[in-house]
Design a protein around this motif. Sequence first.
Motif, PDB file in Angstrom:
ATOM      1  N   MET A   1     -11.186   0.740  -8.285  1.00  0.00           N
ATOM      2  CA  MET A   1     -10.585  -0.369  -7.570  1.00  0.00           C
ATOM      3  C   MET A   1     -10.948  -0.223  -6.094  1.00  0.00           C
ATOM      4  O   MET A   1     -10.847   0.856  -5.524  1.00  0.00           O
ATOM      5  N   ASN A   2     -11.380  -1.312  -5.485  1.00  0.00           N
ATOM      6  CA  ASN A   2     -11.743  -1.214  -4.078  1.00  0.00           C
ATOM      7  C   ASN A   2     -10.486  -1.120  -3.208  1.00  0.00           C
ATOM      8  O   ASN A   2      -9.372  -1.358  -3.662  1.00  0.00           O
ATOM      9  N   SER A   3     -10.698  -0.786  -1.950  1.00  0.00           N
ATOM     10  CA  SER A   3      -9.552  -0.504  -1.071  1.00  0.00           C
ATOM     11  C   SER A   3      -8.700  -1.741  -0.792  1.00  0.00           C
ATOM     12  O   SER A   3      -7.485  -1.638  -0.667  1.00  0.00           O
ATOM     13  N   LEU A   4      -9.319  -2.921  -0.707  1.00  0.00           N
ATOM     14  CA  LEU A   4      -8.554  -4.129  -0.459  1.00  0.00           C
ATOM     15  C   LEU A   4      -7.644  -4.470  -1.638  1.00  0.00           C
ATOM     16  O   LEU A   4      -6.470  -4.799  -1.456  1.00  0.00           O
ATOM     17  N   ALA A   5      -8.164  -4.345  -2.840  1.00  0.00           N
ATOM     18  CA  ALA A   5      -7.353  -4.609  -4.034  1.00  0.00           C
ATOM     19  C   ALA A   5      -6.238  -3.576  -4.170  1.00  0.00           C
ATOM     20  O   ALA A   5      -5.106  -3.914  -4.527  1.00  0.00           O
ATOM     21  N   GLU A   6      -6.561  -2.330  -3.860  1.00  0.00           N
ATOM     22  CA  GLU A   6      -5.554  -1.265  -3.922  1.00  0.00           C
ATOM     23  C   GLU A   6      -4.418  -1.526  -2.930  1.00  0.00           C
ATOM     24  O   GLU A   6      -3.236  -1.353  -3.251  1.00  0.00           O
ATOM     25  N   ALA A   7      -4.771  -1.982  -1.734  1.00  0.00           N
ATOM     26  CA  ALA A   7      -3.761  -2.301  -0.721  1.00  0.00           C
ATOM     27  C   ALA A   7      -2.914  -3.494  -1.150  1.00  0.00           C
ATOM     28  O   ALA A   7      -1.688  -3.493  -0.957  1.00  0.00           O
ATOM     29  N   ALA A   8      -3.540  -4.500  -1.748  1.00  0.00           N
ATOM     30  CA  ALA A   8      -2.793  -5.678  -2.195  1.00  0.00           C
ATOM     31  C   ALA A   8      -1.816  -5.321  -3.311  1.00  0.00           C
ATOM     32  O   ALA A   8      -0.673  -5.795  -3.327  1.00  0.00           O
ATOM     33  N   VAL A   9      -2.245  -4.472  -4.245  1.00  0.00           N
ATOM     34  CA  VAL A   9      -1.358  -4.047  -5.335  1.00  0.00           C
ATOM     35  C   VAL A   9      -0.200  -3.225  -4.778  1.00  0.00           C
ATOM     36  O   VAL A   9       0.957  -3.425  -5.166  1.00  0.00           O
TER      37      VAL A   9
END
Length: 156
Positions: A1-9
Amino acid sequence: MNSLAEAAVALGYGLASALVPVVNAEAYAVVAGHRGGHALLAVLALALGQTVGKLLLFESARRGSGRLARTLARRDESGRAAARTARWTAPIRRWLSRRRTALPTVLVSATVGVPPLAVVSLAAGTAGLRRWEFAVVCLSGRMLRFAVLVLPAALA
């Protein structure tokens, strides 16, 4: 999972955990630390989501404190529930109404969890604490709490 998706989750999970007590943000922080990757970003996003959720509680208490008191007074004819509620909320509300004890109470609650941050958020809203002060202290405490939880998992 990329960092942006990880932050959004993590942000969404933090918001959900602030509003739904059975959703555990601390468990998410530990899992994020074990997965490695962007644990610091997950801690920041999780703390930010929690703070936004607690600000929703804060604002709802601030805007509806009079209505809630009237509703509780009408529902409870015996006065036992009101006395029990007052016994638990009166000290917290008293601490939050004084400038010298309000911010330390929020910080301890956000960092340690005692008294529960949900109760403190509601009481702070009715006690007249400034929104920005509550938000800054709550975010700082939650970041500290989640960082302490993630650190051992990230170092292992």
